[in-house]
Each structure stands twice: as structure tokens, then as C-alpha cells.
Scaffold this motif. Structure first.
Motif, PDB file in Angstrom:
ATOM      1  N   GLY A   1      56.251  42.737  36.751  1.00 57.48           N
ATOM      2  CA  GLY A   1      55.099  41.838  36.651  1.00 57.48           C
ATOM      3  C   GLY A   1      54.213  42.135  35.455  1.00 57.48           C
ATOM      4  O   GLY A   1      54.245  43.231  34.873  1.00 57.48           O
ATOM      5  N   ASN A   2      53.394  41.152  35.118  1.00 56.22           N
ATOM      6  CA  ASN A   2      52.502  41.272  33.969  1.00 56.22           C
ATOM      7  C   ASN A   2      51.397  42.301  34.212  1.00 56.22           C
ATOM      8  O   ASN A   2      51.082  43.101  33.327  1.00 56.22           O
ATOM      9  N   SER A   3      50.825  42.281  35.422  1.00 47.54           N
ATOM     10  CA  SER A   3      49.755  43.244  35.701  1.00 47.54           C
ATOM     11  C   SER A   3      50.320  44.666  35.737  1.00 47.54           C
ATOM     12  O   SER A   3      49.652  45.621  35.320  1.00 47.54           O
ATOM     13  N   ASP A   4      51.562  44.786  36.203  1.00 45.70           N
ATOM     14  CA  ASP A   4      52.197  46.114  36.236  1.00 45.70           C
ATOM     15  C   ASP A   4      52.392  46.655  34.813  1.00 45.70           C
ATOM     16  O   ASP A   4      52.133  47.833  34.556  1.00 45.70           O
TER      17      ASP A   4
ATOM     18  N   GLY B   1      46.200  36.142  35.540  1.00 49.75           N
ATOM     19  CA  GLY B   1      46.409  34.837  36.175  1.00 49.75           C
ATOM     20  C   GLY B   1      47.155  33.902  35.233  1.00 49.75           C
ATOM     21  O   GLY B   1      47.168  34.106  34.016  1.00 49.75           O
ATOM     22  N   GLY B   2      47.740  32.877  35.824  1.00 49.39           N
ATOM     23  CA  GLY B   2      48.535  31.943  35.023  1.00 49.39           C
ATOM     24  C   GLY B   2      47.775  30.727  34.539  1.00 49.39           C
ATOM     25  O   GLY B   2      48.214  30.050  33.595  1.00 49.39           O
ATOM     26  N   SER B   3      46.627  30.449  35.160  1.00 41.07           N
ATOM     27  CA  SER B   3      45.978  29.157  34.873  1.00 41.07           C
ATOM     28  C   SER B   3      45.037  29.222  33.669  1.00 41.07           C
ATOM     29  O   SER B   3      44.692  30.304  33.194  1.00 41.07           O
ATOM     30  N   LYS B   4      44.600  28.029  33.244  1.00 41.78           N
ATOM     31  CA  LYS B   4      43.638  27.928  32.137  1.00 41.78           C
ATOM     32  C   LYS B   4      42.260  28.399  32.582  1.00 41.78           C
ATOM     33  O   LYS B   4      41.467  28.882  31.796  1.00 41.78           O
TER      34      LYS B   4
ATOM     35  N   THR C   1      46.237  43.829  39.678  1.00 43.82           N
ATOM     36  CA  THR C   1      46.616  42.759  40.608  1.00 43.82           C
ATOM     37  C   THR C   1      46.932  41.457  39.883  1.00 43.82           C
ATOM     38  O   THR C   1      46.274  41.135  38.888  1.00 43.82           O
ATOM     39  N   PRO C   2      47.918  40.722  40.382  1.00 41.48           N
ATOM     40  CA  PRO C   2      48.051  39.334  39.930  1.00 41.48           C
ATOM     41  C   PRO C   2      46.995  38.486  40.638  1.00 41.48           C
ATOM     42  O   PRO C   2      46.493  38.875  41.695  1.00 41.48           O
ATOM     43  N   ILE C   3      46.671  37.342  40.068  1.00 36.95           N
ATOM     44  CA  ILE C   3      45.783  36.398  40.758  1.00 36.95           C
ATOM     45  C   ILE C   3      46.645  35.501  41.640  1.00 36.95           C
ATOM     46  O   ILE C   3      47.579  34.866  41.160  1.00 36.95           O
ATOM     47  N   PHE C   4      46.332  35.489  42.926  1.00 34.76           N
ATOM     48  CA  PHE C   4      46.974  34.552  43.860  1.00 34.76           C
ATOM     49  C   PHE C   4      45.857  33.735  44.506  1.00 34.76           C
ATOM     50  O   PHE C   4      44.963  34.311  45.142  1.00 34.76           O
ATOM     51  N   PHE C   5      45.928  32.438  44.371  1.00 37.43           N
ATOM     52  CA  PHE C   5      44.907  31.565  44.956  1.00 37.43           C
ATOM     53  C   PHE C   5      43.486  32.074  44.708  1.00 37.43           C
ATOM     54  O   PHE C   5      42.702  32.292  45.615  1.00 37.43           O
ATOM     55  N   MET C   6      43.214  32.282  43.425  1.00 38.80           N
ATOM     56  CA  MET C   6      41.859  32.583  42.941  1.00 38.80           C
ATOM     57  C   MET C   6      41.330  33.982  43.265  1.00 38.80           C
ATOM     58  O   MET C   6      40.147  34.258  43.054  1.00 38.80           O
ATOM     59  N   ASN C   7      42.179  34.860  43.780  1.00 33.76           N
ATOM     60  CA  ASN C   7      41.674  36.206  44.055  1.00 33.76           C
ATOM     61  C   ASN C   7      42.811  37.203  43.919  1.00 33.76           C
ATOM     62  O   ASN C   7      43.875  36.858  43.406  1.00 33.76           O
TER      63      ASN C   7
ATOM     64  N   LYS D   1      46.237  32.583  31.646  1.00 35.52           N
ATOM     65  CA  LYS D   1      47.293  31.821  30.972  1.00 35.52           C
ATOM     66  C   LYS D   1      48.560  32.648  30.694  1.00 35.52           C
ATOM     67  O   LYS D   1      49.193  32.493  29.664  1.00 35.52           O
ATOM     68  N   VAL D   2      48.860  33.574  31.606  1.00 35.01           N
ATOM     69  CA  VAL D   2      50.103  34.343  31.479  1.00 35.01           C
ATOM     70  C   VAL D   2      50.829  34.250  32.812  1.00 35.01           C
ATOM     71  O   VAL D   2      50.308  34.704  33.834  1.00 35.01           O
ATOM     72  N   GLU D   3      52.008  33.668  32.811  1.00 34.09           N
ATOM     73  CA  GLU D   3      52.669  33.399  34.082  1.00 34.09           C
ATOM     74  C   GLU D   3      54.058  34.066  34.213  1.00 34.09           C
ATOM     75  O   GLU D   3      54.299  34.810  35.161  1.00 34.09           O
TER      76      GLU D   3
ATOM     77  N   THR E   1      49.766  46.373  42.447  1.00 31.18           N
ATOM     78  CA  THR E   1      49.858  45.645  43.714  1.00 31.18           C
ATOM     79  C   THR E   1      50.756  44.413  43.618  1.00 31.18           C
ATOM     80  O   THR E   1      50.986  43.735  44.621  1.00 31.18           O
ATOM     81  N   SER E   2      51.264  44.115  42.422  1.00 31.80           N
ATOM     82  CA  SER E   2      52.109  42.923  42.269  1.00 31.80           C
ATOM     83  C   SER E   2      53.415  43.070  43.037  1.00 31.80           C
ATOM     84  O   SER E   2      54.032  44.125  43.012  1.00 31.80           O
ATOM     85  N   PRO E   3      53.853  41.981  43.678  1.00 32.33           N
ATOM     86  CA  PRO E   3      55.177  42.046  44.333  1.00 32.33           C
ATOM     87  C   PRO E   3      56.329  41.973  43.323  1.00 32.33           C
ATOM     88  O   PRO E   3      57.469  42.170  43.714  1.00 32.33           O
ATOM     89  N   ARG E   4      56.002  41.708  42.026  1.00 29.06           N
ATOM     90  CA  ARG E   4      57.067  41.659  41.018  1.00 29.06           C
ATOM     91  C   ARG E   4      57.151  43.000  40.298  1.00 29.06           C
ATOM     92  O   ARG E   4      56.184  43.411  39.644  1.00 29.06           O
ATOM     93  N   PRO E   5      58.313  43.667  40.390  1.00 30.00           N
ATOM     94  CA  PRO E   5      58.420  44.972  39.740  1.00 30.00           C
ATOM     95  C   PRO E   5      58.240  44.888  38.226  1.00 30.00           C
ATOM     96  O   PRO E   5      57.770  45.827  37.592  1.00 30.00           O
TER      97      PRO E   5
HETATM   98  C1  LIG Z   1      51.213  32.536  45.402  1.00 28.33           C
HETATM   99  C2  LIG Z   1      50.708  32.463  43.973  1.00 28.33           C
HETATM  100  C3  LIG Z   1      49.429  32.021  43.754  1.00 28.33           C
HETATM  101  C4  LIG Z   1      48.933  31.976  42.457  1.00 28.33           C
HETATM  102  N1  LIG Z   1      47.635  31.567  42.283  1.00 28.33           N
HETATM  103  C5  LIG Z   1      47.107  31.576  41.037  1.00 28.33           C
HETATM  104  C6  LIG Z   1      45.737  31.194  40.840  1.00 28.33           C
HETATM  105  O1  LIG Z   1      45.018  30.840  41.760  1.00 28.33           O
HETATM  106  N2  LIG Z   1      45.238  31.252  39.590  1.00 28.33           N
HETATM  107  C7  LIG Z   1      45.999  31.659  38.519  1.00 28.33           C
HETATM  108  O2  LIG Z   1      45.480  31.715  37.400  1.00 28.33           O
HETATM  109  N3  LIG Z   1      47.305  32.017  38.674  1.00 28.33           N
HETATM  110  C8  LIG Z   1      47.875  31.987  39.909  1.00 28.33           C
HETATM  111  N4  LIG Z   1      49.197  32.372  40.091  1.00 28.33           N
HETATM  112  C9  LIG Z   1      49.993  32.810  38.922  1.00 28.33           C
HETATM  113  C10 LIG Z   1      50.032  34.341  38.760  1.00 28.33           C
HETATM  114  O3  LIG Z   1      48.737  34.875  38.788  1.00 28.33           O
HETATM  115  C11 LIG Z   1      50.701  34.704  37.427  1.00 28.33           C
HETATM  116  O4  LIG Z   1      52.070  34.321  37.459  1.00 28.33           O
HETATM  117  C12 LIG Z   1      50.584  36.175  37.070  1.00 28.33           C
HETATM  118  O5  LIG Z   1      51.140  36.396  35.780  1.00 28.33           O
HETATM  119  C13 LIG Z   1      51.289  37.065  38.074  1.00 28.33           C
HETATM  120  O6  LIG Z   1      51.045  38.425  37.757  1.00 28.33           O
HETATM  121  P1  LIG Z   1      52.178  39.544  37.980  1.00 28.33           P
HETATM  122  O7  LIG Z   1      53.286  39.206  37.012  1.00 28.33           O
HETATM  123  O8  LIG Z   1      51.494  40.800  37.665  1.00 28.33           O
HETATM  124  O9  LIG Z   1      52.620  39.459  39.401  1.00 28.33           O
HETATM  125  C14 LIG Z   1      49.741  32.381  41.362  1.00 28.33           C
HETATM  126  C15 LIG Z   1      51.056  32.802  41.611  1.00 28.33           C
HETATM  127  C16 LIG Z   1      51.541  32.817  42.902  1.00 28.33           C
HETATM  128  C17 LIG Z   1      52.953  33.295  43.150  1.00 28.33           C
END
Ligand SMILES: Cc1cc2nc3c(=O)[nH]c(=O)nc-3n(C[C@H](O)[C@H](O)[C@H](O)COP(=O)(O)O)c2cc1C
Length: 206
Positions: A16-19, A131-134, A84-90, A165-167, A10-14
Motif C-alpha cells: 500500500g501507499n501509506s505503508d 487518500g485517492g480523491s481530489k 493509514t489509508p483513507i476509507f470513507f473519509m477517515n 489523489k493517490v490510489e 494499518t493498510s490491508p494492502r501489503p
Molecule cells: C473502502 C475504501 C474506501 C475509500 N474511501 C476513500 C475516501 O473516502 N476518500 C479518499 O480520498 N480515498 C478513499 N479510498 C481510496 C484509498 O484511500 C486509496 O486507494 C489509498 O491510496 C489507499 O492507501 P493504501 O494503499 O495505503 O492502502 C477508499 C478506498 C477503499 C478501498
């Protein structure tokens, strides 16, 4: 008969890490002799639910887009791996749009009291979230959302691979364990014969 495993990215990044983790999990499923299908929401047009409630009478979603085709693939599958990537905690918005369209499944079950399948099927699902955060609090949100969704799909929610912690895109490939864990979980999801656990089991990596 081979087990059918569907992977939805579901990631918008082709790249992406979840992909990347999903592809590894599917490789693991393939190693366990599954018939594997991969689909990315990047290639589909799936709009959000508009709460028209027409599914409360028909059991079907009346919005015409790529949802119906994907739903059929999900119903055909024995196993689903949802990444899925995490966006705003979900989950991300693309994932959430797909999930919300599942309201027609919810309506079939709870409003129309209809079964999705005539008999019992052993359908199981796994989630990959990055997700990217700690913090790791966001994985609790993912669990709640996905539990409700898999209930509607009549799937047992059996495990999660949560990595924080992966961004940067592609960064997951350098993680010391994540790729091998994804492969292992994909293989185990396919080969599992024991009854599904009451609660999904988490593999949490940092
Ligand atoms: C709009 C947006 C919101 C995000 N919100 C969070 C968040 O709430 N918590 C978190 O840990 N990471 C957050 N991230 C970071 C992504 O989860 C992180 O870069 C992740 O590796 C993306 O996965 P992907 O490469 O599969 O798309 C956010 C990124 C974006 C673009």
C-alpha cells in the motif's frame, strides 16, 4: 539512549501507499539513530471494542487477542508513526479497531484517574494518511480521531503527512516529493528537541 520509534501500518494492502511512506519515515528515523520497529496490522488479529466497559473497573481490555502485545509496544515507544489509508473519509477499519481498543487507556485516565507513566515522558506521534480523491476534507476527520487517540496514549501529536489523489498500490513511489518528505519527517520526529507544537503541523501533498 537511543529513541524508540514504532511504526504501525494499518493498510490491508501489503504494498500500500501509506505503508511505503511509513517505511520511508522509519528509514528517516533510523538515519537519526532511532531504534526502529515496524509492525503491520495485516500480521495481527485485533478485534473491535465491544463496549463491555470492564476496563472502567480494571483499566484493562479483557478481549484476548494481539492487542495487549501491541499496546505494550506503543507504551514502550518514544515516538509513534501511524500510517493509514483513507476509507470513507477517515482512517481504515483496521486502524479504527485498534484505536477503539484504546478505550481502556481512556478509562484509566478519565474514569480511574490513573497515570499511564509514573513521571513525565516526551512521547510524540505522527500520522501518515493517503487518500485517492481530489478532496482533502477527510484529513480533518483523521486529525480529530487521531488527536483523541494520542491524548489517551499520552503522546503529543506533532505532525501529519497527508497525501491525496493517490490510489493505485505503489503509485506513491512515483510521487515527486512524498517519499523524501516522509523520510525528512521521520528523521525530524526522532531528532526533535524543541517543545512539541500546540497543534500538529500538516504537510499536505497532492
Ligand atoms: C473502502 C475504501 C474506501 C475509500 N474511501 C476513500 C475516501 O473516502 N476518500 C479518499 O480520498 N480515498 C478513499 N479510498 C481510496 C484509498 O484511500 C486509496 O486507494 C489509498 O491510496 C489507499 O492507501 P493504501 O494503499 O495505503 O492502502 C477508499 C478506498 C477503499 C478501498
Amino acid at each position: 539512549m537511543n529513541i524508540k520509534v514504532l511504526g504501525i501500518s494499518t493498510s490491508p494492502r501489503p504494498d500500500g501507499n501509506s505503508d511505503s511512506l511509513l517505511r520511508q519515515a522509519l528509514a528517516g528515523a533510523e538515519s537519526a539513530k532511532a531504534l526502529v520497529e515496524y509492525i503491520s496490522l495485516i500480521d495481527l488479529k485485533i478485534g473491535p471494542c465491544i463496549e463491555c466497559n470492564s476496563c472502567y473497573t480494571t483499566g484493562e481490555c479483557r478481549i484476548e487477542d494481539d492487542y495487549q502485545g501491541l499496546l505494550q509496544m506503543m507504551l514502550d515507544a518514544d515516538r509513534l508513526i501511524f500510517a493509514t489509508p483513507i476509507f470513507f473519509m477517515n482512517v481504515c477499519a483496521q486502524a479504527k479497531a485498534l484505536i477503539d481498543r484504546g478505550q481502556c487507556l481512556w478509562a484509566q485516565k478519565y474514569v480511574l484517574k490513573k497515570q499511564l507513566f509514573p513521571g513525565e515522558r516526551d512521547r510524540r506521534a505522527m500520522v501518515i494518511a493517503v487518500g485517492g480523491s481530489k478532496s482533502t476534507k477527510m484529513f480533518d476527520c483523521v486529525r480529530l480521531t487521531m488527536k483523541t487517540y494520542f491524548d489517551s496514549l499520552q503522546m503529543h501529536y506533532v505532525c501529519n503527512l497527508f497525501v491525496n489523489k493517490v490510489e493505485d498500490p505503489g503509485r506513491i513511489e512515483n510521487h515527486p516529493f512524498a517519499m523524501t518528505e516522509a523520510f525528512r519527517l521521520g528523521s525530524e520526529l526522532t531528532a526533535a528537541e524543541a517543545p512539541p507544537p500546540e497543534q500538529p503541523l500538516d504537510v499536505r501533498l497532492t
